[in-house]
Design a protein around this motif. Sequence first.
Motif, mmCIF file in Angstrom:
data_model
loop_
_atom_site.group_PDB
_atom_site.id
_atom_site.type_symbol
_atom_site.label_atom_id
_atom_site.label_comp_id
_atom_site.label_asym_id
_atom_site.label_seq_id
_atom_site.Cartn_x
_atom_site.Cartn_y
_atom_site.Cartn_z
ATOM 1 N N ALA A 1 0.917 -1.268 0.108
ATOM 2 C CA ALA A 1 -0.018 -0.026 0.038
ATOM 3 C C ALA A 1 0.960 1.248 0.059
ATOM 4 N N GLY A 2 1.885 1.348 0.916
ATOM 5 C CA GLY A 2 3.137 2.353 0.757
ATOM 6 C C GLY A 2 3.584 2.743 -0.399
ATOM 7 N N ALA A 3 3.752 1.496 -1.052
ATOM 8 C CA ALA A 3 4.714 1.695 -2.321
ATOM 9 C C ALA A 3 3.794 2.209 -3.464
ATOM 10 N N ILE A 4 2.390 1.679 -3.505
ATOM 11 C CA ILE A 4 1.572 2.266 -4.642
ATOM 12 C C ILE A 4 1.274 3.578 -4.198
ATOM 13 N N ALA A 5 0.885 3.985 -3.146
ATOM 14 C CA ALA A 5 0.781 5.257 -2.721
ATOM 15 C C ALA A 5 1.819 6.330 -2.903
ATOM 16 N N PHE B 1 0.785 10.515 -0.262
ATOM 17 C CA PHE B 1 1.944 10.707 0.775
ATOM 18 C C PHE B 1 1.497 10.465 2.150
ATOM 19 N N ALA B 2 0.441 11.091 2.335
ATOM 20 C CA ALA B 2 -0.221 10.282 3.982
ATOM 21 C C ALA B 2 -0.555 8.964 3.976
ATOM 22 N N VAL B 3 -0.993 8.222 2.953
ATOM 23 C CA VAL B 3 -1.259 6.848 2.894
ATOM 24 C C VAL B 3 0.056 6.282 3.005
ATOM 25 N N ALA B 4 1.184 6.608 2.141
ATOM 26 C CA ALA B 4 2.413 6.026 1.998
ATOM 27 C C ALA B 4 3.084 5.915 3.344
ATOM 28 N N LEU B 5 2.883 7.359 4.233
ATOM 29 C CA LEU B 5 3.448 7.432 5.619
ATOM 30 C C LEU B 5 3.013 6.557 6.542
ATOM 31 N N LEU C 1 9.657 -3.295 -5.716
ATOM 32 C CA LEU C 1 8.124 -3.562 -6.393
ATOM 33 C C LEU C 1 7.882 -2.381 -7.367
ATOM 34 N N GLN C 2 8.116 -1.319 -6.893
ATOM 35 C CA GLN C 2 7.801 0.013 -7.801
ATOM 36 C C GLN C 2 8.819 -0.187 -8.848
ATOM 37 N N SER C 3 9.927 -0.485 -8.939
ATOM 38 C CA SER C 3 10.507 -0.335 -10.186
ATOM 39 C C SER C 3 10.148 -1.697 -11.166
ATOM 40 N N ILE C 4 10.063 -2.694 -10.557
ATOM 41 C CA ILE C 4 9.517 -3.824 -11.531
ATOM 42 C C ILE C 4 8.097 -3.463 -12.028
ATOM 43 N N VAL C 5 7.307 -3.244 -11.425
ATOM 44 C CA VAL C 5 5.687 -2.807 -11.787
ATOM 45 C C VAL C 5 5.636 -1.598 -12.682
ATOM 46 N N LEU C 6 6.609 -0.312 -12.348
ATOM 47 C CA LEU C 6 6.350 0.501 -13.212
ATOM 48 C C LEU C 6 7.174 0.507 -14.530
ATOM 49 N N SER C 7 8.238 -0.186 -14.390
ATOM 50 C CA SER C 7 8.887 -0.476 -15.714
ATOM 51 C C SER C 7 8.360 -1.220 -16.413
ATOM 52 N N ALA C 8 7.557 -2.270 -15.940
ATOM 53 C CA ALA C 8 6.720 -3.199 -16.983
ATOM 54 C C ALA C 8 5.599 -2.600 -17.597
#
Length: 294
Positions: A73-77, A164-168, A197-204
């Motif tokens: 959840a933090g990564a997506i947010a 950012f609040a969700v990520a925090l 997770l962010q790098s793999i998903v966003l790159s794909a």
Amino acid sequence: MLWILLTAAAAPLQVARNALQRGLVGDAGPWGATLVRFLFGLPFSLLIFAVAAFLTPDADPHLSARFLIAVTAGAIAQVCATAALLMAMRHSGFAVATFMQQASLPIAAIMGFVLFGDQMSAVQWAGLAATTVGLLVLSWPRGDEAMAGALSGSLFGLASGVAFAVALNGYRQAGMALDPDHPIYSATAALCVAQTLQSIVLSAILAVTRPQALRSVLGSWKQSLGAGFFGTAASACWFSALALAPAGQVRAIGVIEGPIAAAAGRRLFKEKLTLVQIAGGTATAIGVVMTALG
């Protein structure tokens, strides 16, 4: 007093990262520029975690569903927040968007109150009110601005604060779930998992939907590497400061990012703040401090 020095160091590092990312928006687009923060910051994050793990031999991490859900959840947010922040900078200016991003702490406080039962004092509620007034002033269109453009910048800025609040809250819960007795170890471990997770998903996603953006990111690897380094260095300073002092105090010192961003926006992007925007930014900063320390 070390945590004050670490927090003071984190603010200009974060501004430098935002400035480098903003420079990439034109060719790579907001999502490509967002990828830079995670993909090129990952090697530095892994290095920092390796040091933290070496210095914490008695760490006892516990992988659980709570940790995985919270870090995801933090990564997506964080991805959404970064993209929204870059768009807000494009529409409202570098400094104004940075000030509006400060809404993340009051919004996080409200989320903690509603979702996790965190208690809030009268001073904190007053801080939320001051922040709200400051954000309204910042987002109110000037006479020489197009209403649509100003509204877009305001909405992107507020969306960035919410995300950012969700990520925090997500990263906070992830650290508490992994190993609450070793906060630096837990925070850097969660950071590595999230950035992977962010790098793999966003790159794909970009490889399929916008391959040109991905090529632009890789082609600008020197600037991208700089953004990744500054981003990771800022995160390392934030997490180290949080391990030494309460989060509210650290975040209160962190509002110095606003004036630094204003100076950077004036020098790098030839932006000028009006007296009304300065007043709005000041009210926002005061509200954040009240919410953090109340």
